[in-house]
Design a protein around this motif. Structure first.
Motif, PDB file in Angstrom:
ATOM      1  N   MET A 209       0.825  -1.204   0.000  1.00 34.57           N
ATOM      2  CA  MET A 209       0.000   0.000   0.000  1.00 34.57           C
ATOM      3  C   MET A 209       0.864   1.261   0.000  1.00 34.57           C
ATOM      4  SD  MET A 209      -1.242   0.175   3.976  1.00 34.57           S
ATOM      5  CE  MET A 209      -0.032   0.465   5.300  1.00 34.57           C
ATOM      6  N   LEU A 210       0.285   2.355  -0.482  1.00 38.17           N
ATOM      7  CA  LEU A 210       0.920   3.658  -0.391  1.00 38.17           C
ATOM      8  C   LEU A 210       0.693   4.185   1.024  1.00 38.17           C
ATOM      9  CD1 LEU A 210       2.325   5.990  -1.993  1.00 38.17           C
ATOM     10  CD2 LEU A 210       0.025   6.933  -2.331  1.00 38.17           C
ATOM     11  N   HIS A 211       1.782   4.468   1.741  1.00 35.99           N
ATOM     12  CA  HIS A 211       1.653   4.894   3.135  1.00 35.99           C
ATOM     13  C   HIS A 211       0.918   6.226   3.242  1.00 35.99           C
ATOM     14  CE1 HIS A 211       3.011   6.202   7.202  1.00 35.99           C
ATOM     15  NE2 HIS A 211       2.895   4.904   7.436  1.00 35.99           N
ATOM     16  N   ARG A 212       0.219   6.399   4.343  1.00 36.40           N
ATOM     17  CA  ARG A 212      -0.604   7.603   4.522  1.00 36.40           C
ATOM     18  C   ARG A 212       0.205   8.892   4.420  1.00 36.40           C
ATOM     19  NH1 ARG A 212      -0.506   5.360   9.826  1.00 36.40           N
ATOM     20  NH2 ARG A 212       0.742   6.583  11.286  1.00 36.40           N
ATOM     21  N   SER A 213       1.506   8.839   4.748  1.00 40.16           N
ATOM     22  CA  SER A 213       2.334  10.046   4.659  1.00 40.16           C
ATOM     23  C   SER A 213       2.556  10.481   3.221  1.00 40.16           C
ATOM     24  CB  SER A 213       3.688   9.792   5.335  1.00 40.16           C
ATOM     25  OG  SER A 213       4.393   8.739   4.685  1.00 40.16           O
ATOM     26  N   ALA A 281     -18.491  13.414  -4.670  1.00 39.59           N
ATOM     27  CA  ALA A 281     -17.596  12.494  -3.961  1.00 39.59           C
ATOM     28  C   ALA A 281     -18.268  11.138  -3.784  1.00 39.59           C
ATOM     29  CB  ALA A 281     -17.197  13.067  -2.614  1.00 39.59           C
ATOM     30  N   MET A 282     -17.496  10.086  -4.046  1.00 45.01           N
ATOM     31  CA  MET A 282     -17.987   8.717  -3.835  1.00 45.01           C
ATOM     32  C   MET A 282     -17.756   8.313  -2.376  1.00 45.01           C
ATOM     33  SD  MET A 282     -16.497   6.890  -7.287  1.00 45.01           S
ATOM     34  CE  MET A 282     -14.845   7.559  -6.998  1.00 45.01           C
ATOM     35  N   LYS A 283     -18.543   7.359  -1.928  1.00 47.33           N
ATOM     36  CA  LYS A 283     -18.380   6.859  -0.569  1.00 47.33           C
ATOM     37  C   LYS A 283     -17.042   6.144  -0.452  1.00 47.33           C
ATOM     38  CE  LYS A 283     -20.652   3.972   2.920  1.00 47.33           C
ATOM     39  NZ  LYS A 283     -21.784   3.054   3.206  1.00 47.33           N
ATOM     40  N   PRO A 284     -16.263   6.437   0.589  1.00 45.55           N
ATOM     41  CA  PRO A 284     -14.953   5.780   0.716  1.00 45.55           C
ATOM     42  C   PRO A 284     -15.102   4.291   0.998  1.00 45.55           C
ATOM     43  CG  PRO A 284     -15.425   7.064   2.677  1.00 45.55           C
ATOM     44  CD  PRO A 284     -16.498   7.396   1.686  1.00 45.55           C
ATOM     45  N   TYR A 285     -14.189   3.524   0.479  1.00 50.68           N
ATOM     46  CA  TYR A 285     -14.183   2.070   0.635  1.00 50.68           C
ATOM     47  C   TYR A 285     -12.986   1.706   1.500  1.00 50.68           C
ATOM     48  CZ  TYR A 285     -13.428  -2.825  -0.820  1.00 50.68           C
ATOM     49  OH  TYR A 285     -13.201  -4.185  -0.851  1.00 50.68           O
ATOM     50  N   HIS A 304     -16.459  -3.312  -8.876  1.00 56.92           N
ATOM     51  CA  HIS A 304     -16.227  -2.407 -10.004  1.00 56.92           C
ATOM     52  C   HIS A 304     -15.587  -1.097  -9.546  1.00 56.92           C
ATOM     53  CE1 HIS A 304     -18.638  -5.139 -12.426  1.00 56.92           C
ATOM     54  NE2 HIS A 304     -19.613  -5.051 -11.529  1.00 56.92           N
ATOM     55  N   THR A 305     -14.615  -1.222  -8.683  1.00 57.38           N
ATOM     56  CA  THR A 305     -13.861  -0.060  -8.211  1.00 57.38           C
ATOM     57  C   THR A 305     -12.389  -0.423  -8.167  1.00 57.38           C
ATOM     58  OG1 THR A 305     -13.632   1.572  -6.445  1.00 57.38           O
ATOM     59  CG2 THR A 305     -14.052  -0.691  -5.776  1.00 57.38           C
ATOM     60  N   HIS A 306     -11.521   0.599  -8.224  1.00 59.54           N
ATOM     61  CA  HIS A 306     -10.073   0.362  -8.276  1.00 59.54           C
ATOM     62  C   HIS A 306      -9.338   1.005  -7.114  1.00 59.54           C
ATOM     63  CE1 HIS A 306     -10.307  -0.027 -12.981  1.00 59.54           C
ATOM     64  NE2 HIS A 306     -11.026  -0.930 -12.340  1.00 59.54           N
ATOM     65  N   PHE A 307     -10.043   1.477  -6.105  1.00 61.86           N
ATOM     66  CA  PHE A 307      -9.435   2.329  -5.082  1.00 61.86           C
ATOM     67  C   PHE A 307      -9.971   1.948  -3.712  1.00 61.86           C
ATOM     68  CE2 PHE A 307      -8.974   6.147  -2.542  1.00 61.86           C
ATOM     69  CZ  PHE A 307      -7.837   6.767  -3.020  1.00 61.86           C
ATOM     70  N   ALA A 308      -9.076   1.711  -2.763  1.00 69.40           N
ATOM     71  CA  ALA A 308      -9.497   1.358  -1.400  1.00 69.40           C
ATOM     72  C   ALA A 308      -8.551   2.000  -0.395  1.00 69.40           C
ATOM     73  CB  ALA A 308      -9.516  -0.152  -1.210  1.00 69.40           C
ATOM     74  N   LEU A 309      -9.102   2.380   0.734  1.00 63.78           N
ATOM     75  CA  LEU A 309      -8.324   2.955   1.834  1.00 63.78           C
ATOM     76  C   LEU A 309      -8.082   1.877   2.880  1.00 63.78           C
ATOM     77  CD1 LEU A 309     -10.385   6.232   1.975  1.00 63.78           C
ATOM     78  CD2 LEU A 309      -7.958   6.125   1.408  1.00 63.78           C
ATOM     79  N   VAL A 310      -6.853   1.776   3.345  1.00 65.38           N
ATOM     80  CA  VAL A 310      -6.442   0.712   4.258  1.00 65.38           C
ATOM     81  C   VAL A 310      -6.425   1.238   5.685  1.00 65.38           C
ATOM     82  CG1 VAL A 310      -4.661  -1.002   4.759  1.00 65.38           C
ATOM     83  CG2 VAL A 310      -5.019  -0.227   2.405  1.00 65.38           C
ATOM     84  N   VAL A 311      -7.053   0.501   6.601  1.00 66.02           N
ATOM     85  CA  VAL A 311      -7.084   0.896   8.010  1.00 66.02           C
ATOM     86  C   VAL A 311      -6.542  -0.248   8.860  1.00 66.02           C
ATOM     87  CG1 VAL A 311      -9.030   2.475   7.714  1.00 66.02           C
ATOM     88  CG2 VAL A 311      -9.470   0.084   8.263  1.00 66.02           C
ATOM     89  N   ASP A 312      -6.046   0.111  10.051  1.00 58.91           N
ATOM     90  CA  ASP A 312      -5.531  -0.918  10.954  1.00 58.91           C
ATOM     91  C   ASP A 312      -6.656  -1.438  11.839  1.00 58.91           C
ATOM     92  OD1 ASP A 312      -5.990   1.030  12.861  1.00 58.91           O
ATOM     93  OD2 ASP A 312      -3.876   1.488  13.193  1.00 58.91           O
ATOM     94  N   GLU A 313      -6.299  -2.243  12.834  1.00 55.58           N
ATOM     95  CA  GLU A 313      -7.316  -2.870  13.684  1.00 55.58           C
ATOM     96  C   GLU A 313      -8.081  -1.872  14.530  1.00 55.58           C
ATOM     97  OE1 GLU A 313      -5.574  -5.274  16.814  1.00 55.58           O
ATOM     98  OE2 GLU A 313      -3.633  -4.354  16.411  1.00 55.58           O
ATOM     99  N   TYR A 314      -7.532  -0.654  14.681  1.00 55.00           N
ATOM    100  CA  TYR A 314      -8.215   0.378  15.467  1.00 55.00           C
ATOM    101  C   TYR A 314      -9.012   1.332  14.586  1.00 55.00           C
ATOM    102  CZ  TYR A 314      -4.882  -1.309  18.921  1.00 55.00           C
ATOM    103  OH  TYR A 314      -4.145  -2.111  19.770  1.00 55.00           O
ATOM    104  N   GLY A 315      -9.010   1.087  13.284  1.00 53.17           N
ATOM    105  CA  GLY A 315      -9.751   1.942  12.363  1.00 53.17           C
ATOM    106  C   GLY A 315      -8.983   3.155  11.899  1.00 53.17           C
ATOM    107  N   SER A 316      -7.720   3.262  12.257  1.00 50.73           N
ATOM    108  CA  SER A 316      -6.910   4.409  11.844  1.00 50.73           C
ATOM    109  C   SER A 316      -6.399   4.203  10.418  1.00 50.73           C
ATOM    110  CB  SER A 316      -5.720   4.606  12.793  1.00 50.73           C
ATOM    111  OG  SER A 316      -6.170   4.830  14.114  1.00 50.73           O
ATOM    112  N   ILE A 321      -4.614   1.573  -1.460  1.00 47.04           N
ATOM    113  CA  ILE A 321      -4.181   0.597  -2.458  1.00 47.04           C
ATOM    114  C   ILE A 321      -5.130   0.663  -3.639  1.00 47.04           C
ATOM    115  CG2 ILE A 321      -5.520  -1.282  -1.448  1.00 47.04           C
ATOM    116  CD1 ILE A 321      -3.283  -3.192  -2.272  1.00 47.04           C
ATOM    117  N   THR A 322      -4.592   0.455  -4.829  1.00 41.22           N
ATOM    118  CA  THR A 322      -5.396   0.449  -6.050  1.00 41.22           C
ATOM    119  C   THR A 322      -5.217  -0.881  -6.765  1.00 41.22           C
ATOM    120  OG1 THR A 322      -3.641   1.371  -7.436  1.00 41.22           O
ATOM    121  CG2 THR A 322      -5.073   2.939  -6.274  1.00 41.22           C
TER     122      THR A 322
END
Length: 424
Positions: A209-213, A281-285, A304-316, A321-322
């Motif tokens: 994944m691309l790091h949040r920074s 804006a689309m709903k975040p995945y 049918h999407t190419h984009f997702a946001l990665v979260v840890d076990e605490y939801g942060s 990743i695409t």
């Protein structure tokens, strides 16, 4: 040399033929590729189909073949001993042992096994019919032997599983690809693509994944014209939108959707200043960081999407990743005319050293240079150095581990930005 002599000789010869059949069949059925047998069976080869069926249970197959082979070998040796003893007296035992050893070795072991290992699929298909009958006849005895064998092995803590070869198919394929590359039959690019596809099920999204920074984001409170300028200047087609703080992602904007909506608003005479970017804006995945790449690729295709946001076990938020990121693990780096043309992350210096960006993943540098640096404890080369050093090293510090020399060339804050690597 009476009639009994010729009958005994003929019986010994017949038993040697049977011994050769059992030895060759065992080698052919165990050495034959199940993939090739399946391909032949799909084309209508009944012998290959039978061979596939009887090799489903290797323990039963080997037990039946070995039982038949030992029966004919022992019987042949007994007949030869009786025959030679009658002809030569007490010295016949030693002579029978010598002659039978040579005959069994050459005609019942080496010769049939050499043929079987040379053409395993053909030999397996031809032998499958008789061997299936042998398995059926010896089934009760083999079942009893199996129970005794498993009982003895269990005393030593050994667990047997006749279906274990099914679970090893993937490892067998990977080993065959690696062996083919080492022997020159498979090109490096083909090897990387094939192994990359096979590895997707073992790797998690957090590894690539691309790091949040490094994520470029849109501030929901920014004016619409600034958001448009930002997204048009970005090499990315989708950008996440946050409110108040970057951790609070409320949507994802596609450049085409925003451009189209703002163009329509302007055509209708609506003030650009009043345009709300969140309406496009689309709903975040969101996905957990432990999701495997194989599962995530299926989810991308299903949703049918190419984009997702990665979260840890605490939801942060951890990163994004695409679908392109996953595909790059198979086919290598994918660039187009809109990607930023940056310097090479891995550059070989004239002195043989490698200048490597600290953010390069260990997998990428292994694939690029055919190295075997471990990636169990860290994803990036900088993370590996920090893990092994048990500290954040300073510029100029040198470390040696895993057969390589690492020198820290540049440090940006607490991040190791550049390394010089040389195989020892």
């Amino acid at each position: 040399m009476d009639t009994g002599f010729w009958i005994s000789s003929a019986a010994i010869a017949a038993l040697l033929v049977l011994s050769a059949f059992f030895s060759g069949s065992e080698t052919a059925l165990t050495a034959a590729s199940r993939g090739k047998l399946r391909s032949r069976a799909d084309r209508g080869d009944r012998g290959s189909e039978r061979a596939l069926s009887i090799t489903e249970d290797n323990e039963r197959l080997i037990g039946s073949v070995l039982l038949g082979n030992n029966l004919v070998n022992i019987l042949a040796a007994s007949l030869a001993t009786a025959l030679f003893t009658r002809l030569f007296g007490d010295s016949g035992v030693a002579l029978a042992t010598l002659v039978m050893t040579l005959l069994v070795l050459i005609f019942a072991e080496v010769l049939p096994k050499t043929y079987a290992i040379t053409r395993p699929e053909d030999a397996a298909a031809k032998a499958s019919g008789p061997i299936s009958i042998v398995i059926l006849v010896f089934a009760p005895i083999v079942a009893a032997v199996r129970v005794i064998t498993r009982g003895l092995l269990s005393l030593f803590g050994v667990k047997t599983d006749p279906d274990s070869h099914i679970l090893a198919v993937r490892e067998e394929i990977m080993g065959a690809i690696a062996l083919g590359h080492s022997e020159g039959a498979v090109e490096k690019e083909d090897r990387d693509r094939l192994l990359g596809a096979l590895d997707l099920g073992d790797r998690a999204v957090e590894e690539i994944m691309l790091h949040r920074s490094q994520i470029e984001m849109i501030d929901a409170s920014a004016p619409a014209i600034e958001v448009l300028e930002q997204i048009l200047a970005s090499p990315h087609t989708r950008l996440p939108v946050y409110r108040d703080e970057p951790e609070n992602i409320i949507g994802v904007i596609h450049a085409k959707d925003l451009s189209r909506a703002m163009y329509m608003a302007q055509a209708e005479g609506k003030p650009i200043e009043e345009f709300d970017v969140l309406q496009v804006a689309m709903k975040p995945y969101f996905i957990p960081e432990t999701t495997t790449l194989d599962d995530q690729m299926r989810q991308f295709l299903r949703r049918h999407t190419h984009f997702a946001l990665v979260v840890d076990e605490y939801g942060s938020l951890e990163g994004l990743i695409t679908l392109e990121d996953i595909l790059e693990e198979i086919v290598g780096e994918i660039t187009d005319e809109f990607d930023n043309q940056t310097e090479l992350e891995i550059e070989r210096a004239p002195d043989g050293n490698f200048l490597v960006d600290g953010a390069v993943t260990i997998r990428d540098i292994n694939r690029a240079n055919d190295w075997n640096l471990p990636d169990d404890e860290a994803n990036t080369i900088a993370g590996l150095v920090i893990h092994e050093a048990q500290m954040i090293p300073n510029e100029g510090q040198v470390f040696s581990f895993h057969g390589f020399r690492f020198e820290v060339m540049k440090r940006d804050g607490n991040r190791v930005a550049m390394l010089k690597i040389r195989p020892l």
